[in-house]
Each structure stands twice: as C-alpha cells, then as structure tokens.
Design a protein around this motif. Structure first.
Motif, PDB file in Angstrom:
ATOM      1  N   LEU A 203       0.804  -1.218   0.000  1.00  0.00           N
ATOM      2  CA  LEU A 203       0.000   0.000   0.000  1.00  0.00           C
ATOM      3  C   LEU A 203       0.835   1.264   0.000  1.00  0.00           C
ATOM      4  O   LEU A 203       0.515   2.236  -0.689  1.00  0.00           O
ATOM      5  CB  LEU A 203      -0.936  -0.002   1.218  1.00  0.00           C
ATOM      6  CG  LEU A 203      -1.892  -1.199   1.354  1.00  0.00           C
ATOM      7  CD1 LEU A 203      -2.653  -1.109   2.667  1.00  0.00           C
ATOM      8  CD2 LEU A 203      -2.864  -1.236   0.169  1.00  0.00           C
ATOM      9  N   ASP A 204       1.895   1.308   0.790  1.00  0.00           N
ATOM     10  CA  ASP A 204       2.669   2.536   0.965  1.00  0.00           C
ATOM     11  C   ASP A 204       4.125   2.161   1.255  1.00  0.00           C
ATOM     12  O   ASP A 204       4.458   1.728   2.359  1.00  0.00           O
ATOM     13  CB  ASP A 204       2.078   3.352   2.112  1.00  0.00           C
ATOM     14  CG  ASP A 204       2.675   4.746   2.204  1.00  0.00           C
ATOM     15  OD1 ASP A 204       3.797   4.959   1.710  1.00  0.00           O
ATOM     16  OD2 ASP A 204       2.018   5.629   2.801  1.00  0.00           O
ATOM     17  N   ARG A 248      -0.059   2.024  14.456  1.00  0.00           N
ATOM     18  CA  ARG A 248      -0.861   3.122  13.895  1.00  0.00           C
ATOM     19  C   ARG A 248      -0.773   3.184  12.377  1.00  0.00           C
ATOM     20  O   ARG A 248      -1.689   3.670  11.705  1.00  0.00           O
ATOM     21  CB  ARG A 248      -0.387   4.444  14.490  1.00  0.00           C
ATOM     22  CG  ARG A 248      -1.010   4.783  15.834  1.00  0.00           C
ATOM     23  CD  ARG A 248      -0.410   6.047  16.383  1.00  0.00           C
ATOM     24  NE  ARG A 248      -1.128   6.513  17.575  1.00  0.00           N
ATOM     25  CZ  ARG A 248      -0.618   7.286  18.499  1.00  0.00           C
ATOM     26  NH1 ARG A 248       0.655   7.687  18.391  1.00  0.00           N
ATOM     27  NH2 ARG A 248      -1.324   7.672  19.539  1.00  0.00           N
ATOM     28  N   ARG A 250      -1.046   0.984  10.235  1.00  0.00           N
ATOM     29  CA  ARG A 250      -1.970   0.106   9.523  1.00  0.00           C
ATOM     30  C   ARG A 250      -3.431   0.358   9.885  1.00  0.00           C
ATOM     31  O   ARG A 250      -4.319  -0.391   9.465  1.00  0.00           O
ATOM     32  CB  ARG A 250      -1.639  -1.363   9.806  1.00  0.00           C
ATOM     33  CG  ARG A 250      -1.573  -1.704  11.284  1.00  0.00           C
ATOM     34  CD  ARG A 250      -1.187  -3.157  11.521  1.00  0.00           C
ATOM     35  NE  ARG A 250      -2.295  -4.044  11.302  1.00  0.00           N
ATOM     36  CZ  ARG A 250      -3.133  -4.458  12.257  1.00  0.00           C
ATOM     37  NH1 ARG A 250      -2.969  -4.036  13.498  1.00  0.00           N
ATOM     38  NH2 ARG A 250      -4.115  -5.266  11.981  1.00  0.00           N
ATOM     39  N   LEU A 251      -3.680   1.380  10.731  1.00  0.00           N
ATOM     40  CA  LEU A 251      -5.044   1.651  11.168  1.00  0.00           C
ATOM     41  C   LEU A 251      -5.698   2.719  10.294  1.00  0.00           C
ATOM     42  O   LEU A 251      -5.024   3.580   9.713  1.00  0.00           O
ATOM     43  CB  LEU A 251      -5.052   2.097  12.633  1.00  0.00           C
ATOM     44  CG  LEU A 251      -4.493   1.095  13.643  1.00  0.00           C
ATOM     45  CD1 LEU A 251      -4.520   1.701  15.050  1.00  0.00           C
ATOM     46  CD2 LEU A 251      -5.264  -0.210  13.601  1.00  0.00           C
ATOM     47  N   THR A 252      -7.012   2.702  10.237  1.00  0.00           N
ATOM     48  CA  THR A 252      -7.772   3.705   9.502  1.00  0.00           C
ATOM     49  C   THR A 252      -8.133   4.859  10.419  1.00  0.00           C
ATOM     50  O   THR A 252      -7.875   4.829  11.631  1.00  0.00           O
ATOM     51  CB  THR A 252      -9.062   3.071   8.940  1.00  0.00           C
ATOM     52  OG1 THR A 252      -9.921   2.702  10.026  1.00  0.00           O
ATOM     53  CG2 THR A 252      -8.741   1.826   8.108  1.00  0.00           C
ATOM     54  N   ASP A 253      -8.763   5.868   9.838  1.00  0.00           N
ATOM     55  CA  ASP A 253      -9.164   7.034  10.622  1.00  0.00           C
ATOM     56  C   ASP A 253     -10.283   6.722  11.595  1.00  0.00           C
ATOM     57  O   ASP A 253     -10.584   7.541  12.482  1.00  0.00           O
ATOM     58  CB  ASP A 253      -9.610   8.161   9.684  1.00  0.00           C
ATOM     59  CG  ASP A 253      -8.457   8.679   8.836  1.00  0.00           C
ATOM     60  OD1 ASP A 253      -7.296   8.491   9.278  1.00  0.00           O
ATOM     61  OD2 ASP A 253      -8.710   9.246   7.761  1.00  0.00           O
ATOM     62  N   LYS A 254     -10.903   5.568  11.468  1.00  0.00           N
ATOM     63  CA  LYS A 254     -11.997   5.205  12.372  1.00  0.00           C
ATOM     64  C   LYS A 254     -11.495   4.727  13.737  1.00  0.00           C
ATOM     65  O   LYS A 254     -12.301   4.516  14.641  1.00  0.00           O
ATOM     66  CB  LYS A 254     -12.854   4.110  11.738  1.00  0.00           C
ATOM     67  CG  LYS A 254     -13.622   4.575  10.508  1.00  0.00           C
ATOM     68  CD  LYS A 254     -14.546   3.475  10.004  1.00  0.00           C
ATOM     69  CE  LYS A 254     -15.357   3.961   8.801  1.00  0.00           C
ATOM     70  NZ  LYS A 254     -16.289   2.903   8.315  1.00  0.00           N
ATOM     71  N   ALA A 289     -12.629  -2.731  11.201  1.00  0.00           N
ATOM     72  CA  ALA A 289     -12.409  -2.105   9.900  1.00  0.00           C
ATOM     73  C   ALA A 289     -13.617  -1.308   9.432  1.00  0.00           C
ATOM     74  O   ALA A 289     -13.503  -0.475   8.526  1.00  0.00           O
ATOM     75  CB  ALA A 289     -12.056  -3.178   8.871  1.00  0.00           C
ATOM     76  N   THR A 290     -14.773  -1.527  10.030  1.00  0.00           N
ATOM     77  CA  THR A 290     -16.001  -0.871   9.568  1.00  0.00           C
ATOM     78  C   THR A 290     -16.626   0.032  10.620  1.00  0.00           C
ATOM     79  O   THR A 290     -17.357   0.958  10.285  1.00  0.00           O
ATOM     80  CB  THR A 290     -17.036  -1.926   9.147  1.00  0.00           C
ATOM     81  OG1 THR A 290     -17.297  -2.795  10.257  1.00  0.00           O
ATOM     82  CG2 THR A 290     -16.510  -2.753   7.970  1.00  0.00           C
TER      83      THR A 290
END
Length: 372
Positions: A203-204, A248, A250-254, A289-290
């Motif tokens: 991904l990055d 952090r 690998r985590l999303t903004d949620k 994730a959701t």
C-alpha cells in the motif's frame, strides 16, 4: 568463587577455635589444680580423653549420622551412639588403670593435705581414691553430651544444605521457565509485526520503510537490552511507543489511539516486555475495519514504587477473546510471568468477558523498587 573458598577456610577455623576453648577448659580448670601438684599422668590422661571425645564427635558427625540417622535407621543409630559412648568410657577407665592414676592422685592429695571425699576423687576429670567404681557414669554422660552436640550440629548443617539446594533448584526452575516464556513471546510478536509490514509494502512503500526502521529499533531492544532480568522503565516505555507507532501505520481514521505516559519517567527496573502483551491484545481485538473504535493506553507512576498500566479498547457485537482465551502465546504467558516475577507484588484486573460492557479494560499494578 572467593566467597566459596572463604567458607571452606572459615569452617575448619571455627572448629579449631571451639575445640581449643573446650580443651583449655578441660585441661586447666580442675577442682584441685590450685591446692595440689597434679602428677604428669593426670594431664596425659586428660589430653587422651579429649582426643577420644574429638574422635567420637567426628565419627558421629561423619559416619553415624549420615549413614544411619539420615537414611532412616534410627534404631541402629541409637545403638551405635550408645556403643560409642560406652567404648569411650571404658577406654577412659582402662587408661586410668594403666597409668595407675588413682594411687598417684591419692598421694598428691595426701601431700597437699587436700580434702578427701568419701569414695575418693572420681568423675570424668580423674579417678578417685577408695573403692573403684565399676562404671564411670559422669564420663558416660559427658561423652553422650559430646555426641548429642555432634548430632545436633550435623542435623542443622544438613537442613541448611537441603534448604540451599531447594532454593537454588527453585531459582533455576524459575530462570528456565522465564527464558522459555520470553522465547515464546518474542517470536509471537515479531511474526505478527512482519505480517503487518508485508501488507503495508503493498500500500505505501514509504510507510513500510518507516515501519522497518521502527522494527529494527525494537529488535535491537529485544536482542540486546532484555538479556538481563530487568530493564529500565524508560527503555520499556520507548519500546511501547515504537510498537504503538508501528501499529498506527496500519489503522484507519476510524480508530482512535491515545497513549498517556508519565512525565517525567521515574526510572525503575521492570521485567522486559511485561507490558506489551496487554497493549497487543487491545490492537488485536479492539479494532474494527467498519466501525468506529478506540484504544486508550495509559502508563502511570503514582509513586516511585508503583507502576500502573491501564488499557481500554472497544468491544464489538462479535465475541472478543478474553485475556485468558486469546490465541496469542504472549498473552497467555504474561500472567504466568507475573506470577513468577512479581509474586504477591501485582494486581491484574480484567473485564469479565460475559459482562455487557462496551469497553474491554485491563488494569495492571506492579510494585517496583527504584534503582539503588
């Protein structure tokens, strides 16, 4: 090595000193020594009796007690002790007869005009005038006293030796178990981290390079700074910060992650990687994730002798593995490590998995001691 050699030298010196005091008491403090001139045979007899007592003492300590009493043959031990005492008493009386000590003592007492007791001059220190007793009871009692002291000292030494061995075996067991548990925790953590970095490379690439640098710093800590039984708290906290930074990525903004650390850190020794499994558990089971989720980590030092870790993370409708049920090897073994390292010096409070609580909480309190 130095202390062991000193102990080997000190023990014989103590024996020589004690026997020297006992021998001087036996040879010099005699009831008639100040009023009559005792014959040389008397001192010869006293020296030989003293030598027999020394021989009986060490025979009991080295042979009778280890080979009979410690092996469960108490009856034979009593027989041998009584036989030893009788043998010493009979040899003493035979020695007095051979030296003709009774007649010599009577002559010395008569010349010195010393008091004559009925039955003569008897006892363990010398023979008596008058009719000869068939058996010297006082000499027998003195010999039994020497043998009793020998038995007591040997038994105490055996008890101390066994206690030291049990302690050393327990320490070896604890050290081996801790090494085994630590070996389980480290691979478990790094396998998970490498999987995360592998996913991140897709991904990055820049973030993956940062993650690899952070991981290399963490590996350096694990390989070189955790070889001792304890590590400074500042290094443990830095390791925890690197771990949170790595997670952090690998985590999303949620997901909301907060890390509270003591400022300033009061340096105390702690067990390496003892805090990580609780934080790792939060990242494994408190992230969705959701759905919006949170992880709150707080390391506090209310006093210089108390260290607290509080970890809170979201709970979801799907069952979440508890601290005990987690398939993470490190989490399962952390409680065992705490039992070994901080027995009686820690409290661990974990949210009941069956309780209807939207948040899973872990609160660990350790009693630590500042560096000397």
């Amino acid at each position: 090595m130095v202390s062991f050699s000193f102990r080997r030298i000190l023990t014989p010196l103590i024996h020589v000193l004690l026997w020297g005091v006992f021998g001087l008491t036996l040879l010099l403090f005699q009831p008639f020594a100040g009023r009559v001139v005792l014959p040389p045979q008397f001192w010869v007899k006293q020296a030989l009796v003293f030598a027999m007592w020394v021989a009986a003492f060490y025979f009991t300590a080295r042979v009778s007690v280890p080979r009979l009493l410690f092996r469960g043959h108490a009856g034979w031990f009593v027989v041998v002790v009584l036989g030893t005492a009788v043998a010493v008493t009979l040899l003493t009386q035979a020695l007095e007869s051979w030296l003709n000590l009774q007649a010599l003592m009577d002559q010395a007492l008569h010349q010195g005009q010393g008091p004559r007791r009925p039955g003569g001059f008897g006892g363990p220190g010398g023979p008596g005038g008058g009719p000869r007793r068939r058996f010297d009871a006082m000499s027998m009692l003195m010999t039994l006293l020497v043998l009793g002291i020998s038995t007591s000292i040997t038994a105490v030494q055996k008890w101390q030796h066994d206690a030291r061995q049990r302690q050393e075996l327990e320490q070896q067991k604890v050290s081996s178990e801790l090494s085994f548990l630590k070996a389980q925790i480290n691979p478990h953590f790094f396998f998970n981290t490498l999987n995360n970095i592998y996913a991140l490379t897709l991904l990055d690439g820049d973030a993956a390079r940062v993650a690899l640098h952070t991981l290399s710093r963490m590996m350096r800590y694990v390989l070189y700074d955790t070889t001792a039984g304890t590590t400074p708290l500042s290094k443990e906290i830095a390791f925890l910060q690197d771990y949170v930074t790595l997670m952090r990525l690998r985590l999303t903004d949620k997901v909301e992650v907060t890390l509270e650390l003591p400022e300033p850190v009061q340096e105390v020794p702690v067990a390496p990687m003892v805090l990580l499994p609780f934080v790792e558990n939060a990242f494994k089971h408190g992230v969705s994730a959701t759905e919006a989720s949170h992880i709150r980590i707080a390391v506090r030092q209310p006093t210089s002798e108390v260290l607290e870790l509080e970890v809170r993370n979201s709970r979801f409708a799907t069952p979440v593995a508890s601290l005990e049920e987690s398939n993470g090897i490190g989490l399962v073994n952390t409680r065992r490590r705490l039992d070994l390292l901080y027995a009686g010096r820690y409290t661990l409070l974990v949210t009941d998995p069956s309780a209807p609580d939207p948040e899973f909480r872990v609160h660990l309190t350790l009693s630590v001691a500042p560096f000397a």
